[in-house]
Scaffold this active site. Structure first.
Site, PDB file in Angstrom:
ATOM      1  N   SER A  51       9.474   0.052  -0.824  1.00 38.26           N
ATOM      2  CA  SER A  51      10.752   0.340  -1.484  1.00 38.26           C
ATOM      3  C   SER A  51      10.831   1.693  -2.184  1.00 38.26           C
ATOM      4  O   SER A  51      11.889   2.058  -2.701  1.00 38.26           O
ATOM      5  CB  SER A  51      11.034  -0.758  -2.510  1.00 38.26           C
ATOM      6  OG  SER A  51       9.995  -0.781  -3.470  1.00 38.26           O
ATOM      7  N   TYR A  54       5.785   6.773  -1.117  1.00 40.35           N
ATOM      8  CA  TYR A  54       5.205   6.944   0.212  1.00 40.35           C
ATOM      9  C   TYR A  54       5.485   5.777   1.156  1.00 40.35           C
ATOM     10  O   TYR A  54       5.561   5.961   2.375  1.00 40.35           O
ATOM     11  CB  TYR A  54       3.701   7.176   0.080  1.00 40.35           C
ATOM     12  CG  TYR A  54       3.359   8.615  -0.277  1.00 40.35           C
ATOM     13  CD1 TYR A  54       3.965   9.670   0.396  1.00 40.35           C
ATOM     14  CD2 TYR A  54       2.433   8.916  -1.266  1.00 40.35           C
ATOM     15  CE1 TYR A  54       3.660  10.985   0.094  1.00 40.35           C
ATOM     16  CE2 TYR A  54       2.122  10.235  -1.579  1.00 40.35           C
ATOM     17  CZ  TYR A  54       2.735  11.263  -0.886  1.00 40.35           C
ATOM     18  OH  TYR A  54       2.436  12.574  -1.176  1.00 40.35           O
ATOM     19  N   GLU A  76      10.815  -5.902  -6.398  1.00 37.99           N
ATOM     20  CA  GLU A  76      11.897  -5.188  -7.075  1.00 37.99           C
ATOM     21  C   GLU A  76      12.800  -6.158  -7.825  1.00 37.99           C
ATOM     22  O   GLU A  76      12.769  -7.352  -7.589  1.00 37.99           O
ATOM     23  CB  GLU A  76      12.700  -4.377  -6.047  1.00 37.99           C
ATOM     24  CG  GLU A  76      11.868  -3.321  -5.322  1.00 37.99           C
ATOM     25  CD  GLU A  76      11.336  -2.232  -6.248  1.00 37.99           C
ATOM     26  OE1 GLU A  76      11.896  -2.050  -7.349  1.00 37.99           O
ATOM     27  OE2 GLU A  76      10.348  -1.559  -5.878  1.00 37.99           O
ATOM     28  N   ASP A 112       5.822 -10.997  -4.687  1.00 34.17           N
ATOM     29  CA  ASP A 112       4.480 -10.498  -4.990  1.00 34.17           C
ATOM     30  C   ASP A 112       3.603 -10.423  -3.732  1.00 34.17           C
ATOM     31  O   ASP A 112       3.150 -11.448  -3.225  1.00 34.17           O
ATOM     32  CB  ASP A 112       3.839 -11.416  -6.035  1.00 34.17           C
ATOM     33  CG  ASP A 112       2.485 -10.907  -6.471  1.00 34.17           C
ATOM     34  OD1 ASP A 112       2.091  -9.802  -6.029  1.00 34.17           O
ATOM     35  OD2 ASP A 112       1.810 -11.621  -7.243  1.00 34.17           O
ATOM     36  N   ALA A 141       1.408   0.139  -5.053  1.00 34.13           N
ATOM     37  CA  ALA A 141       0.898   0.737  -6.298  1.00 34.13           C
ATOM     38  C   ALA A 141       1.404  -0.154  -7.414  1.00 34.13           C
ATOM     39  O   ALA A 141       2.608  -0.305  -7.596  1.00 34.13           O
ATOM     40  CB  ALA A 141       1.423   2.156  -6.466  1.00 34.13           C
ATOM     41  N   TYR A 226      -5.469   9.094  -3.038  1.00 38.68           N
ATOM     42  CA  TYR A 226      -5.340  10.442  -3.570  1.00 38.68           C
ATOM     43  C   TYR A 226      -6.722  10.890  -4.025  1.00 38.68           C
ATOM     44  O   TYR A 226      -7.456  10.109  -4.629  1.00 38.68           O
ATOM     45  CB  TYR A 226      -4.354  10.460  -4.753  1.00 38.68           C
ATOM     46  CG  TYR A 226      -4.135  11.848  -5.313  1.00 38.68           C
ATOM     47  CD1 TYR A 226      -3.522  12.829  -4.537  1.00 38.68           C
ATOM     48  CD2 TYR A 226      -4.563  12.183  -6.588  1.00 38.68           C
ATOM     49  CE1 TYR A 226      -3.339  14.122  -5.031  1.00 38.68           C
ATOM     50  CE2 TYR A 226      -4.375  13.466  -7.089  1.00 38.68           C
ATOM     51  CZ  TYR A 226      -3.765  14.427  -6.301  1.00 38.68           C
ATOM     52  OH  TYR A 226      -3.588  15.699  -6.783  1.00 38.68           O
ATOM     53  N   TYR A 236      -8.665  11.129 -12.578  1.00 36.23           N
ATOM     54  CA  TYR A 236      -8.286  10.379 -11.375  1.00 36.23           C
ATOM     55  C   TYR A 236      -9.509   9.997 -10.529  1.00 36.23           C
ATOM     56  O   TYR A 236     -10.000   8.877 -10.599  1.00 36.23           O
ATOM     57  CB  TYR A 236      -7.250  11.152 -10.538  1.00 36.23           C
ATOM     58  CG  TYR A 236      -6.586  10.225  -9.537  1.00 36.23           C
ATOM     59  CD1 TYR A 236      -5.374   9.612  -9.824  1.00 36.23           C
ATOM     60  CD2 TYR A 236      -7.205   9.893  -8.332  1.00 36.23           C
ATOM     61  CE1 TYR A 236      -4.797   8.704  -8.940  1.00 36.23           C
ATOM     62  CE2 TYR A 236      -6.646   8.993  -7.441  1.00 36.23           C
ATOM     63  CZ  TYR A 236      -5.444   8.408  -7.751  1.00 36.23           C
ATOM     64  OH  TYR A 236      -4.892   7.502  -6.874  1.00 36.23           O
ATOM     65  N   LYS A 245     -10.088   3.513  -5.639  1.00 38.57           N
ATOM     66  CA  LYS A 245      -9.881   4.161  -4.346  1.00 38.57           C
ATOM     67  C   LYS A 245     -11.180   4.199  -3.534  1.00 38.57           C
ATOM     68  O   LYS A 245     -11.148   4.163  -2.303  1.00 38.57           O
ATOM     69  CB  LYS A 245      -9.303   5.567  -4.539  1.00 38.57           C
ATOM     70  CG  LYS A 245      -7.870   5.565  -5.106  1.00 38.57           C
ATOM     71  CD  LYS A 245      -6.889   4.790  -4.228  1.00 38.57           C
ATOM     72  CE  LYS A 245      -5.440   5.033  -4.608  1.00 38.57           C
ATOM     73  NZ  LYS A 245      -4.505   4.194  -3.817  1.00 38.57           N
TER      74      LYS A 245
HETATM   75  P1  NAD Z   1       5.507   3.792  -5.807  1.00 35.28           P
HETATM   76  O1  NAD Z   1       5.413   3.347  -7.202  1.00 35.28           O
HETATM   77  O2  NAD Z   1       6.574   4.771  -5.433  1.00 35.28           O
HETATM   78  O3  NAD Z   1       5.676   2.522  -4.821  1.00 35.28           O
HETATM   79  C1  NAD Z   1       4.898   1.363  -4.958  1.00 35.28           C
HETATM   80  C2  NAD Z   1       5.413   0.274  -4.059  1.00 35.28           C
HETATM   81  O4  NAD Z   1       4.615  -0.901  -4.291  1.00 35.28           O
HETATM   82  C3  NAD Z   1       6.871  -0.145  -4.343  1.00 35.28           C
HETATM   83  O5  NAD Z   1       7.502  -0.455  -3.117  1.00 35.28           O
HETATM   84  C4  NAD Z   1       6.704  -1.433  -5.152  1.00 35.28           C
HETATM   85  O6  NAD Z   1       7.804  -2.344  -5.060  1.00 35.28           O
HETATM   86  C5  NAD Z   1       5.480  -2.004  -4.461  1.00 35.28           C
HETATM   87  N1  NAD Z   1       4.788  -3.019  -5.262  1.00 35.28           N
HETATM   88  C6  NAD Z   1       4.152  -2.870  -6.436  1.00 35.28           C
HETATM   89  N2  NAD Z   1       3.617  -4.052  -6.830  1.00 35.28           N
HETATM   90  C7  NAD Z   1       3.922  -4.952  -5.867  1.00 35.28           C
HETATM   91  C8  NAD Z   1       3.635  -6.314  -5.673  1.00 35.28           C
HETATM   92  N3  NAD Z   1       2.924  -7.031  -6.545  1.00 35.28           N
HETATM   93  N4  NAD Z   1       4.145  -6.917  -4.574  1.00 35.28           N
HETATM   94  C9  NAD Z   1       4.892  -6.231  -3.672  1.00 35.28           C
HETATM   95  N5  NAD Z   1       5.143  -4.931  -3.778  1.00 35.28           N
HETATM   96  C10 NAD Z   1       4.667  -4.289  -4.861  1.00 35.28           C
HETATM   97  O7  NAD Z   1       4.065   4.344  -5.422  1.00 35.28           O
HETATM   98  P2  NAD Z   1       3.535   5.590  -4.552  1.00 35.28           P
HETATM   99  O8  NAD Z   1       3.271   6.720  -5.462  1.00 35.28           O
HETATM  100  O9  NAD Z   1       4.358   5.786  -3.336  1.00 35.28           O
HETATM  101  O10 NAD Z   1       2.092   5.044  -4.149  1.00 35.28           O
HETATM  102  C11 NAD Z   1       1.836   4.362  -2.934  1.00 35.28           C
HETATM  103  C12 NAD Z   1       0.394   4.617  -2.525  1.00 35.28           C
HETATM  104  O11 NAD Z   1       0.220   6.014  -2.278  1.00 35.28           O
HETATM  105  C13 NAD Z   1      -0.634   4.239  -3.612  1.00 35.28           C
HETATM  106  O12 NAD Z   1      -1.771   3.704  -2.994  1.00 35.28           O
HETATM  107  C14 NAD Z   1      -0.966   5.584  -4.238  1.00 35.28           C
HETATM  108  O13 NAD Z   1      -2.232   5.608  -4.821  1.00 35.28           O
HETATM  109  C15 NAD Z   1      -0.909   6.472  -3.013  1.00 35.28           C
HETATM  110  N6  NAD Z   1      -0.758   7.903  -3.314  1.00 35.28           N
HETATM  111  C16 NAD Z   1       0.200   8.335  -4.202  1.00 35.28           C
HETATM  112  C17 NAD Z   1       0.267   9.688  -4.498  1.00 35.28           C
HETATM  113  C18 NAD Z   1       1.303  10.217  -5.469  1.00 35.28           C
HETATM  114  O14 NAD Z   1       1.206  11.391  -5.879  1.00 35.28           O
HETATM  115  N7  NAD Z   1       2.299   9.437  -5.836  1.00 35.28           N
HETATM  116  C19 NAD Z   1      -0.601  10.605  -3.892  1.00 35.28           C
HETATM  117  C20 NAD Z   1      -1.522  10.154  -2.965  1.00 35.28           C
HETATM  118  C21 NAD Z   1      -1.599   8.787  -2.686  1.00 35.28           C
END
Ligand code: NAD
Length: 394
Positions: A51, A54, A76, A112, A141, A226, A236, A245
């Site tokens: 949602s 990434y 959500e 969840d 995340a 990351y 981190y 990670k």
């Molecule tokens: P985000 O917060 O934008 O999205 C997280 C998603 O997880 C959302 O869709 C949320 O609804 C879902 N979610 C959370 N808890 C949940 C649950 N219990 N059940 C179902 N869905 C659930 O996060 P993001 O920054 O896009 O991160 C996604 C991945 O990318 C992570 O593993 C993060 O470590 C990795 N990442 C992020 C970055 C960055 O800079 N944001 C960089 C590299 C890697």
């Protein structure tokens, strides 16, 4: 109601329905206009964490770049008559509406993803609607996880290890640069963070899909990580999140073994720093990101979230591409962030940056704008003074 941003610490407690939909549209339009992803490369894609950030970008590239049917899972909040939904709720609705217009299957299950009940619901939906999945994107995340076997609620921490860390950071709203002292994590906090953000849940998902014969021959799965620069390592990569990670890397190896039975592939993909709900909450990262974005924009290598994921799919995940792997077998698309000229310049600016010169040395304005966009604010063409129904995205 008239919806304005209401920021509390690291989150915005309101989201704009039309702004979120327009933000999703922008990303879909980017993929439709620019992506070189081949249609048919993936047929049926499951995105866990679909949602926002990434995960949403992955769903958009899978759907609108590859023409795949997408099943998404996210956690959500729905709107009420007097309260807006969470941004991801609007994003899901907007994605589904655009997919339907395009004749693409798109279903989202909200709940969840760590629970066995959600896994069961996903398996049933795949059986009923899709047959088999050929790509599983793991992009959750979360700050908490209720363990499906023990029912214990684990909370993750964002802390250094070993000793108190004195490090520079910025207060995003005030723009003040200061030093903070971050207390190190306890053993329990480290273990809890690994339980929440490590690889066990990814393994549970792949085990369940394999056991139910719902993965297509040669199916792939990718989970996001990351690593970043030495500047953020103390909080981190060398902190609690890095431990989690590292556990994702462990899980990747074990899943890879299991997928041999179907000729499949499991990878961790190392992505660049972007502004997301998850990353905005990490101390130090907003300051690093502000410097990084400025330098990458100056050097012409900055990528938005959707561009980055499109590059991941097109250059690394599609059949026939040769993957850029590191010694641990991870896919590296953080090469532009870690390029020597970029890092050298960010590291030169790091000791110099203070509250007064941050607007010159860093792109805090860009960071803030990206943050607001996550919640549907600051999107061109949206009338933020108009009365909107929080239960509708159009
Ligand atoms: P985000 O917060 O934008 O999205 C997280 C998603 O997880 C959302 O869709 C949320 O609804 C879902 N979610 C959370 N808890 C949940 C649950 N219990 N059940 C179902 N869905 C659930 O996060 P993001 O920054 O896009 O991160 C996604 C991945 O990318 C992570 O593993 C993060 O470590 C990795 N990442 C992020 C970055 C960055 O800079 N944001 C960089 C590299 C890697």
């Amino acid at each position: 109601m008239i919806v304005k941003p209401r920021i509390r610490g690291f989150i915005c407690t309101t989201a704009h329905p039309l702004g979120c939909a327009a933000h999703v549209d922008q990303q879909i339009d980017y993929v439709t206009e620019h992506s070189e992803a081949s249609s048919g490369a993936f047929q049926n894609v499951l995105v866990l964490g679909c949602s926002g950030g990434y995960g949403l970008a992955s769903r958009i590239v899978a759907g609108f770049g590859c023409g795949a049917a997408t099943l998404g899972v996210s956690f959500e909040k729905a709107p009420t008559q007097s309260k807006t939904a969470s941004a991801g709720w609007y994003n899901n609705k907007a994605f589904e509406a655009r997919a339907m217009q395009q004749g693409l299957y798109a279903k989202t299950l909200d709940g969840d993803a760590f629970s066995d009940a959600m896994r069961e619901q996903v398996l049933e939906t795949i059986k009923a609607d899709l047959g088999q999945i050929d790509l599983v994107v793991y992009s959750l995340a979360s700050p908490v996880r209720q363990h499906p076997k023990t029912e214990v609620l684990h909370r993750s921490s964002i802390k250094p290890l070993g000793e108190v860390l004195e490090i520079k950071t910025v207060h995003v709203e005030k723009g003040e640069v200061s030093n903070v002292a971050l207390e190190p994590a306890t053993e329990q906090e480290i273990a809890d963070t690994v339980t929440v953000m490590g690889g066990e849940d990814w393994q549970y998902w792949i085990d369940a899909l394999l056991a139910a014969d719902l993965l297509a021959p040669k199916a792939k799965t990718v989970a996001y990580t990351y690593i970043g620069s030495e500047l953020t390592w103390p909080i981190y990569w060398e902190g609690t999140l890095g431990k989690a990670k590292a556990d994702l890397d462990r899980a990747s190896g074990e899943i890879q073994q299991k997928l041999q039975s179907i000729g499949g592939d499991a990878r961790v993909a190392v992505l660049k720093a972007i502004v997301s709900q998850a990353s905005a909450a990490i101390p130090v990262v907003p300051l690093y990101a502000a410097l990084l974005f400025q330098v990458m924009k100056e050097q012409g290598s900055h990528e938005e979230c959707i561009e980055h994921i499109d590059r991941l799919f097109v250059s690394q995940l599609l059949t026939g591409t040769s993957m850029r792997l590191d010694d641990s077998g991870r896919i590296r698309v953080d090469d532009l962030e870690l390029a020597e000229p970029v890092q050298a310049e960010v590291k030169r600016r790091w000791p110099l940056v203070d509250t007064e010169n941050l607007p010159q040395l860093g792109d805090l304005a860009g960071f803030r704008a990206d943050f607001l966009k996550i919640f549907g604010f600051g999107i061109d063409g949206v009338d933020y003074d108009a009365d909107v129904d929080p239960q509708r995205i159009s």
